[in-house]
Design a protein around this motif. Sequence first.
Motif, PDB file in Angstrom:
ATOM      1  N   UNK A 187      16.269   7.433   9.487  1.00  0.00           N
ATOM      2  CA  UNK A 187      16.602   8.706   8.848  1.00  0.00           C
ATOM      3  C   UNK A 187      16.528   8.625   7.327  1.00  0.00           C
ATOM      4  N   UNK A 188      16.279   7.437   6.791  1.00  0.00           N
ATOM      5  CA  UNK A 188      16.133   7.270   5.349  1.00  0.00           C
ATOM      6  C   UNK A 188      14.682   7.501   4.932  1.00  0.00           C
ATOM      7  N   UNK A 248      12.976   0.186  -7.141  1.00  0.00           N
ATOM      8  CA  UNK A 248      13.452  -1.020  -6.471  1.00  0.00           C
ATOM      9  C   UNK A 248      14.028  -0.677  -5.097  1.00  0.00           C
ATOM     10  N   UNK A 249      14.691   0.479  -5.004  1.00  0.00           N
ATOM     11  CA  UNK A 249      15.240   0.895  -3.715  1.00  0.00           C
ATOM     12  C   UNK A 249      14.126   1.138  -2.707  1.00  0.00           C
ATOM     13  N   UNK A 260       0.835  -1.206   0.000  1.00  0.00           N
ATOM     14  CA  UNK A 260       0.000   0.000   0.000  1.00  0.00           C
ATOM     15  C   UNK A 260       0.868   1.253   0.000  1.00  0.00           C
ATOM     16  N   UNK A 261       1.861   1.302   0.883  1.00  0.00           N
ATOM     17  CA  UNK A 261       2.740   2.468   0.954  1.00  0.00           C
ATOM     18  C   UNK A 261       3.632   2.561  -0.271  1.00  0.00           C
ATOM     19  N   UNK A 262       4.146   1.434  -0.741  1.00  0.00           N
ATOM     20  CA  UNK A 262       5.022   1.440  -1.913  1.00  0.00           C
ATOM     21  C   UNK A 262       4.283   1.946  -3.149  1.00  0.00           C
ATOM     22  N   UNK A 263       3.022   1.553  -3.295  1.00  0.00           N
ATOM     23  CA  UNK A 263       2.218   2.001  -4.437  1.00  0.00           C
ATOM     24  C   UNK A 263       2.099   3.524  -4.451  1.00  0.00           C
ATOM     25  N   UNK A 299      17.360   5.841 -15.173  1.00  0.00           N
ATOM     26  CA  UNK A 299      17.989   6.053 -13.870  1.00  0.00           C
ATOM     27  C   UNK A 299      16.938   6.149 -12.768  1.00  0.00           C
ATOM     28  N   UNK A 300      15.901   6.918 -13.015  1.00  0.00           N
ATOM     29  CA  UNK A 300      14.896   7.118 -11.971  1.00  0.00           C
ATOM     30  C   UNK A 300      14.124   5.847 -11.665  1.00  0.00           C
TER      31      UNK A 300
END
Length: 279
Positions: free
Chosen positions: A217-218, A199-200, A86-89, A193-194
């Motif tokens: 902190x990331x 994936x990160x 949910x958050x990744x989307x 690049x973006x």
Amino acid sequence: MSSEPAHSTSLGGTTTLVGLGRLLWEVIRKQFTVMLRYRVNFAINVATMYVFFAIVFFGGQAVVGGIGGSPQSLDSTLNGVIVGWFLWTMAQGAYSGLSGNITQESQWGTLEQLYMSPFGFGRVMLLKAASNVIQSMAIGGVILILMLVTTGRTLSVDLLTIVPVVTASLLSVVGIGFVFAGLALIYKRIGAVSNLMQFAMVGLVGAPTADVPLLRLLPLVQGSALLQQSMRHGIRLWEFSAEELSVLLGVGVGYLVCGYVVFKYCSRVARRRGVMGHY
């Protein structure tokens, strides 16, 4: 030019807020109009996000069943996967939207018009970022409903907690989005690049904050941890500690400010090189 437009965009007065509010509304309206006009493409994007989740869900069940396990053994992790997806989307849309906006405006030949806006190019892009966040949260809500229906799971969906936590979480990826939007002003095509950032973000959403506290902190990490607690365990916004909320907001605002500074610098470089409106 009539005096009315001049007053509506004057700096430092209440009419500026009215003008910015109208501009934000127009930006949102334009974004959703484009989304509906190209609804087949939009539907395919949503379906793709859902299909990937369905593959993970049904594939996981098949693997567990193949080794003689019970589907109930997935219960301990399934809720976490749903919240993370949910958050990744939403993060994916909020992050990639700005560079996509720059590319689109360059292709349409309207980027220089935005730069000459009386509101200022930076303000226009900030409002576009806000519109991207709103759109991403709407899409995330649709994906969440589909995931819950597919899995038959139930989660705590307290909007008074989820909306502030998600908004603060997305500020950090919007800041990164500003960096790539600035690079798009100069180099135009940076999609290859973006896309790596997508994936990160998977790793950031699933980062183990309990084991390595500095990971908070990331981008996305603290927001993901608080969202997991809220949706899986029913913790409300006011039940989080002041430290947890301070880290969440500080990380979001910090990345946003740094990203915006980089974007402004890149816009000056693009203007100096004469490539602002080129594609």
